[in-house]
Write a protein that holds these residues in place. Structure first.
Motif, PDB file in Angstrom:
ATOM      1  N   PRO A   9      -0.446   0.992  -5.041  1.00 17.21           N
ATOM      2  CA  PRO A   9       0.820   0.362  -4.658  1.00 17.21           C
ATOM      3  C   PRO A   9       0.959  -0.996  -5.342  1.00 17.21           C
ATOM      4  O   PRO A   9      -0.022  -1.703  -5.565  1.00 17.21           O
ATOM      5  CB  PRO A   9       0.716   0.236  -3.138  1.00 17.21           C
ATOM      6  N   HIS A  14      10.161  -9.489  -2.170  1.00 17.51           N
ATOM      7  CA  HIS A  14      11.361  -9.169  -1.416  1.00 17.51           C
ATOM      8  C   HIS A  14      12.275 -10.394  -1.465  1.00 17.51           C
ATOM      9  O   HIS A  14      12.002 -11.433  -0.831  1.00 17.51           O
ATOM     10  CB  HIS A  14      11.008  -8.812   0.030  1.00 17.51           C
ATOM     11  N   THR A  21       5.672  -8.127  -0.762  1.00 18.40           N
ATOM     12  CA  THR A  21       5.643  -6.854  -0.037  1.00 18.40           C
ATOM     13  C   THR A  21       4.891  -5.819  -0.852  1.00 18.40           C
ATOM     14  O   THR A  21       4.729  -5.945  -2.075  1.00 18.40           O
ATOM     15  CB  THR A  21       7.067  -6.324   0.241  1.00 18.40           C
ATOM     16  N   SER A  23       4.562  -1.339  -0.760  1.00 17.16           N
ATOM     17  CA  SER A  23       5.007  -0.100  -0.121  1.00 17.16           C
ATOM     18  C   SER A  23       3.861   0.905  -0.153  1.00 17.16           C
ATOM     19  O   SER A  23       3.377   1.272  -1.228  1.00 17.16           O
ATOM     20  CB  SER A  23       6.233   0.457  -0.857  1.00 17.16           C
ATOM     21  N   GLU A  27       6.040   3.019   3.716  1.00 19.45           N
ATOM     22  CA  GLU A  27       6.115   1.919   4.683  1.00 19.45           C
ATOM     23  C   GLU A  27       6.064   0.588   3.944  1.00 19.45           C
ATOM     24  O   GLU A  27       5.168   0.368   3.111  1.00 19.45           O
ATOM     25  CB  GLU A  27       4.952   2.011   5.673  1.00 19.45           C
ATOM     26  N   ARG A  28       7.005  -0.290   4.225  1.00 17.03           N
ATOM     27  CA  ARG A  28       6.997  -1.617   3.612  1.00 17.03           C
ATOM     28  C   ARG A  28       6.121  -2.556   4.444  1.00 17.03           C
ATOM     29  O   ARG A  28       6.319  -2.707   5.646  1.00 17.03           O
ATOM     30  CB  ARG A  28       8.406  -2.182   3.515  1.00 17.03           C
ATOM     31  N   SER A  87      13.153   1.042   4.218  1.00 18.13           N
ATOM     32  CA  SER A  87      12.280   1.291   3.074  1.00 18.13           C
ATOM     33  C   SER A  87      13.091   1.186   1.779  1.00 18.13           C
ATOM     34  O   SER A  87      14.137   1.826   1.658  1.00 18.13           O
ATOM     35  CB  SER A  87      11.650   2.682   3.168  1.00 18.13           C
ATOM     36  N   THR A  90      13.236   3.283  -5.022  1.00 10.64           N
ATOM     37  CA  THR A  90      12.741   2.978  -6.363  1.00 10.64           C
ATOM     38  C   THR A  90      13.717   3.499  -7.424  1.00 10.64           C
ATOM     39  O   THR A  90      14.551   4.369  -7.173  1.00 10.64           O
ATOM     40  CB  THR A  90      11.369   3.605  -6.606  1.00 10.64           C
TER      41      THR A  90
END
Length: 268
Positions: A9, A14, A21, A23, A27-28, A87, A90
């Motif tokens: 990840p 953010h 952050t 992901s 889940e962030r 969430s 992308t």
């Protein structure tokens, strides 16, 4: 257990909260102020968790059918629900659903048109450099850098690059209309001025010129009869090659001295 990936990840910013952050499995996770030692320490913890889960599960190579089934479940509606749940989406996910939309929208006589293939070309280079980034994080600076890649890596001409950048902006505008991204993102991308002639490193295309009539006259005797007649028809009427190829005798009204052909649809 969610399906694990070989790519770790990514540590991200953010912009709304200026927090770091990451992901993980959709889940962030907020890590703290972006760039702070605390956020990097928390990020290392997330990486250890990801690594341990990856090592604990034997990853099986998914079958082609299972991959296609999984991808078919990713739609604009499912991505919208994902965004509203908190969430981020992308660029890879947007590229998937927009490419599917383009291949359905840009069709003529049941065939995918050139416009859809051009969109495929620009999506390919976008995914190569920004596949895992979030839509809200892609701005004019990133688009400008990507445009430089179009020059250095692909040697596209200036006019073609400007058109391809326009197609990317149109993709983000479509995403905003589907509530997949903040409307401010395509607006900011649209603020990037196009490449100007003589003020950039992109090459200039030679342009399309008319073939001299003398060359056409010398070529006609060398062509098969039907092809030569098609060329003569184009010269007289200004039709496009595709329109000539699709023309059938039954489509032409020959009841009067002047024959009339009314195509069901045409580009202009």
């Amino acid at each position: 257990m969610p399906r694990l990936y070989h790519r770790p990840p990514k540590y991200c910013l953010h912009k709304g909260t200026m927090q770091a952050t990451v992901s993980l499995h959709g889940e962030r996770i907020y890590l703290g102020p972006h760039g702070s030692p605390k956020s990097h320490a928390e990020y290392q913890k997330v990486l250890l968790r990801w690594q341990s889960e990856r090592d604990a599960v034997q990853v099986e190579e998914p079958s082609k059918d299972s991959v296609e089934k999984e991808l078919s479940g990713i739609t604009a509606a499912t991505l919208r629900k994902k965004r509203f749940a908190g969430s981020p989406i992308t660029i890879n996910e947007l590229a998937l659903v927009f490419r599917r939309h383009a291949r359905q929208y840009y069709q003529k006589n049941g065939k995918i048109t050139r416009e859809a293939t051009l969109i495929d070309d620009v999506i390919r280079i976008l995914r190569k450099h920004h596949a895992t980034e979030f839509l809200d994080d892609f701005g004019p600076v990133a688009l400008d850098a990507l445009r430089e890649k179009m020059i250095s890596d692909l040697d596209w001409s200036r006019k073609h690059i400007n058109k391809q950048v326009g197609r990317l902006v149109r993709m983000f505008k479509w995403a905003a209309g589907k509530e997949l991204v903040d409307p401010g993102v395509p607006l900011s991308l649209n603020s990037l001025a196009g490449l100007k002639k003589g003020r950039c490193a992109a090459r200039e295309s030679p342009g399309v010129k008319c073939v001299d009539d003398s060359i056409v006259e010398l070529t006609l005797p060398k062509l098969p009869g039907i092809v030569a007649d098609m060329v003569r028809l184009q010269r007289l009427t200004g039709t496009r090659p595709g329109e000539v190829c699709s023309l059938r005798p039954c489509d032409v009204d020959r009841s009067a001295d002047v024959w009339v052909y009314t195509p069901s649809e045409h580009k202009t």
